[in-house]
Design an enzyme around this catalytic site. Structure first.
Site, PDB file in Angstrom:
ATOM      1  N   ASN A  91     -14.578   2.822   0.733  1.00 17.19           N
ATOM      2  CA  ASN A  91     -13.469   2.704   0.018  1.00 17.19           C
ATOM      3  C   ASN A  91     -14.262   1.063  -0.156  1.00 17.19           C
ATOM      4  O   ASN A  91     -13.467   0.345   0.973  1.00 17.19           O
ATOM      5  CB  ASN A  91     -12.264   2.621   0.602  1.00 17.19           C
ATOM      6  CG  ASN A  91     -11.081   2.001   0.700  1.00 17.19           C
ATOM      7  OD1 ASN A  91     -11.052   1.400  -1.309  1.00 17.19           O
ATOM      8  ND2 ASN A  91      -9.668   2.341   0.654  1.00 17.19           N
ATOM      9  N   ARG A 107     -13.795   6.276  -2.746  1.00 17.32           N
ATOM     10  CA  ARG A 107     -11.881   5.867  -3.185  1.00 17.32           C
ATOM     11  C   ARG A 107     -12.350   5.379  -4.905  1.00 17.32           C
ATOM     12  O   ARG A 107     -13.041   4.203  -4.437  1.00 17.32           O
ATOM     13  CB  ARG A 107     -11.625   5.737  -2.362  1.00 17.32           C
ATOM     14  CG  ARG A 107     -10.547   5.704  -2.449  1.00 17.32           C
ATOM     15  CD  ARG A 107      -9.308   4.593  -1.723  1.00 17.32           C
ATOM     16  NE  ARG A 107      -7.803   4.313  -2.151  1.00 17.32           N
ATOM     17  CZ  ARG A 107      -7.387   2.988  -2.218  1.00 17.32           C
ATOM     18  NH1 ARG A 107      -7.951   2.480  -1.561  1.00 17.32           N
ATOM     19  NH2 ARG A 107      -6.284   3.373  -2.722  1.00 17.32           N
ATOM     20  N   HIS A 156      -2.385   6.667  -4.355  1.00 17.17           N
ATOM     21  CA  HIS A 156      -2.207   8.023  -3.455  1.00 17.17           C
ATOM     22  C   HIS A 156      -2.037   9.385  -3.311  1.00 17.17           C
ATOM     23  O   HIS A 156      -2.314  10.380  -2.771  1.00 17.17           O
ATOM     24  CB  HIS A 156      -1.072   7.349  -2.601  1.00 17.17           C
ATOM     25  CG  HIS A 156      -0.611   6.016  -2.064  1.00 17.17           C
ATOM     26  ND1 HIS A 156       0.638   5.421  -1.921  1.00 17.17           N
ATOM     27  CD2 HIS A 156      -1.631   5.138  -1.670  1.00 17.17           C
ATOM     28  CE1 HIS A 156       1.199   4.567  -1.899  1.00 17.17           C
ATOM     29  NE2 HIS A 156      -0.376   4.129  -1.006  1.00 17.17           N
ATOM     30  N   ARG A 162       5.924  -5.153  -2.428  1.00 18.84           N
ATOM     31  CA  ARG A 162       6.420  -4.966  -3.637  1.00 18.84           C
ATOM     32  C   ARG A 162       8.202  -4.657  -3.921  1.00 18.84           C
ATOM     33  O   ARG A 162       7.909  -4.047  -2.461  1.00 18.84           O
ATOM     34  CB  ARG A 162       5.394  -3.869  -4.096  1.00 18.84           C
ATOM     35  CG  ARG A 162       4.229  -4.355  -3.545  1.00 18.84           C
ATOM     36  CD  ARG A 162       2.852  -2.912  -4.227  1.00 18.84           C
ATOM     37  NE  ARG A 162       0.823  -3.043  -3.598  1.00 18.84           N
ATOM     38  CZ  ARG A 162       0.946  -2.285  -3.508  1.00 18.84           C
ATOM     39  NH1 ARG A 162       1.798  -0.968  -3.450  1.00 18.84           N
ATOM     40  NH2 ARG A 162      -0.098  -1.840  -3.058  1.00 18.84           N
ATOM     41  N   GLU A 165      -6.918  10.931   4.137  1.00 15.87           N
ATOM     42  CA  GLU A 165      -7.921  10.510   2.471  1.00 15.87           C
ATOM     43  C   GLU A 165      -9.036  10.931   2.330  1.00 15.87           C
ATOM     44  O   GLU A 165      -9.560  11.332   1.634  1.00 15.87           O
ATOM     45  CB  GLU A 165      -7.534   9.668   1.899  1.00 15.87           C
ATOM     46  CG  GLU A 165      -6.149   9.085   2.010  1.00 15.87           C
ATOM     47  CD  GLU A 165      -5.308   7.366   1.441  1.00 15.87           C
ATOM     48  OE1 GLU A 165      -5.024   7.125   2.594  1.00 15.87           O
ATOM     49  OE2 GLU A 165      -5.688   7.613   0.259  1.00 15.87           O
TER      50      GLU A 165
END
Ligand code: AMP
Length: 404
Positions: A7, A91, A181, A242, A388
């Protein structure tokens, strides 16, 4: 077969080496502060042995050299020869409308990922750097696979992914909802079906990935119908820093107040200064907010109330999208570790027939997996730690073995 999962971020590179015989993690680590002065490299072997050093990593190639040295190291390593690594899985955040599934890397795939940089400037640029660095350190003959955060959401119908702005922005500039996601939503929805002992084709599941970044997805028959993140990961529920969804006029009105604010500064305000941090003024980390709530801090209490309200509101939306719901899944940092939020959200879902088992809910923390609804609840509610990396490793294995 051993697979290296990568990643790559703009200044970091996380990795896991996974043995696919039993899907166990042999080693994992992180290269931090790539290209920013003294870097920090951390490597942890399955038995807990750790290597942590300060080292200059001016670019991703230097970071990969550290990873290679560590997995081959006589003290903390896990392989004797690089040939034991059969493939690398990366990823990738933004696959746009181009990538609907994982792919083997070739020059065309790299240039397609590059073409999506305008849609995810920080992420996709770093991913391409990661792929190229991997090619230079591990060689062209080692197969590489790319797995996209967006591809699980590519089944959304146009009515869910279109924004009601002039059509030319979709046609010319690909402005639409992509969702993120996806690898996590894919893993937990499949795992939920497994735990329920049912075929995912027969299930309507609402998956709630609640971490520093958060998104929900409405999954019917294993296919996403809608998801809360949009063109970028800014949309949806409020997050650590956010804002999530807001009236677009908030943006234009703030722009008229803050004279001369640039698009980059506005993006910073909405992505880095809002959410839990913006409301509480304390932190973007939910643990800090919980501590402040315990001390009676009113803005921290408000931040928590807003977060729970947003989660509940999106679950309600998605129950409508799916015309009912068989299961709700909580995952990621907050979803896996915060029984209080789960309890408040579920207690507000009476009308769906959700009944929470308080004892089970309290136990489901720190990596525990299981059902937190009562047996007579009309909707099964689960906590499922996301994984993941294993999805990336499984896709990589399938593609290199040609089983797709
Ligand atoms: P993630 O982005 O999935 O790593 O999630 C980060 C968020 O999860 C932060 O807001 C953390 O406060 C929260 N979180 C992570 N681990 C825990 C934990 N063990 N207990 C409570 N909250 C946690």
């Amino acid at each position: 077969m051993k697979i290296l999962v990568i990643n790559a971020g703009s200044s970091s590179l996380k990795y896991q080496l996974i043995d696919m015989e039993n899907e166990s993690v042999l080693a994992k680590g992180n290269c931090e502060r790539i290209g920013i002065g003294k870097g920090i490299f951390t490597h942890k072997r399955f038995d807990g042995k750790v290597k942590k050093i300060e080292v200059d990593m001016p670019d991703h190639t230097c970071a990969f050299m550290q990873v290679k040295d560590a997995i081959l190291d006589s003290e903390v390593g896990v392989i004797k020869d690089l040939s034991e690594v059969s493939a690398v899985g990366h990823r990738i955040v933004q696959g746009g409308a181009i990538f609907k599934k994982s792919e083997l890397v070739n020059e065309k795939v790299i240039s397609d990922i590059e073409s999506l940089i305008p849609l995810a400037p920080l992420h996709n640029k770093a991913h391409v750097q990661g792929i190229r660095a991997c090619l230079s350190v591990f060689g062209e003959s080692l197969p590489q696979v790319v797995v996209f955060d967006t591809s699980f959401h590519s089944t959304m119908p146009p009515k869910a992914y279109m924004f009601a702005v002039p059509y030319k922005y979709y046609e010319k500039y690909q402005v639409r909802r992509y969702g993120f996601h996806g690898t996590s939503h894919r893993y937990v929805s499949a795992r939920c079906a497994e735990l329920m002992g049912k075929d995912i084709k027969d299930l309507k599941i609402i998956t709630c990935h609640l971490g520093n970044g958060s998104s929900l997805a409405a999954v019917k028959g294993g296919k996403v119908q809608d998801t809360s993140m949009g063109l970028t990961p800014l949309d949806g529920i409020m997050m650590g820093s956010r804002s999530g969804t807001l009236d677009p006029s908030v943006v234009t009105y703030i722009a008229s107040i803050e004279k001369g604010i640039t698009p980059e500064q506005m993006s910073d305000l909405l992505n880095k200064q809002s959410g839990l941090l913006g409301i509480s003024g304390i932190s973007s980390d939910d643990r800090d907010i919980s501590d402040a709530v315990d001390q009676g801090n009113e803005r921290a209490i408000l931040a928590h109330e807003m977060l729970e309200y947003h989660i509940k509101k999106f679950i309600g939306q998605y129950a409508a999208v799916l015309d009912g719901c068989d299961a709700i899944v909580f995952t990621a940092g907050i979803g896996e570790n915060h029984p209080h939020h789960r309890k408040v959200v579920c207690e507000g879902l009476n009308y769906l027939g959700v009944k929470i088992d308080n004892e089970a809910n309290e136990k489901m923390i720190r990596g525990n997996e299981g059902k937190i609804s009562t047996d007579d609840s009309k909707v099964a509610v689960y906590v499922i730690p996301t994984n993941e990396e294993i999805v990336i490793a499984r896709d990589t294995k399938k593609l290199v073995e040609g089983n797709v």
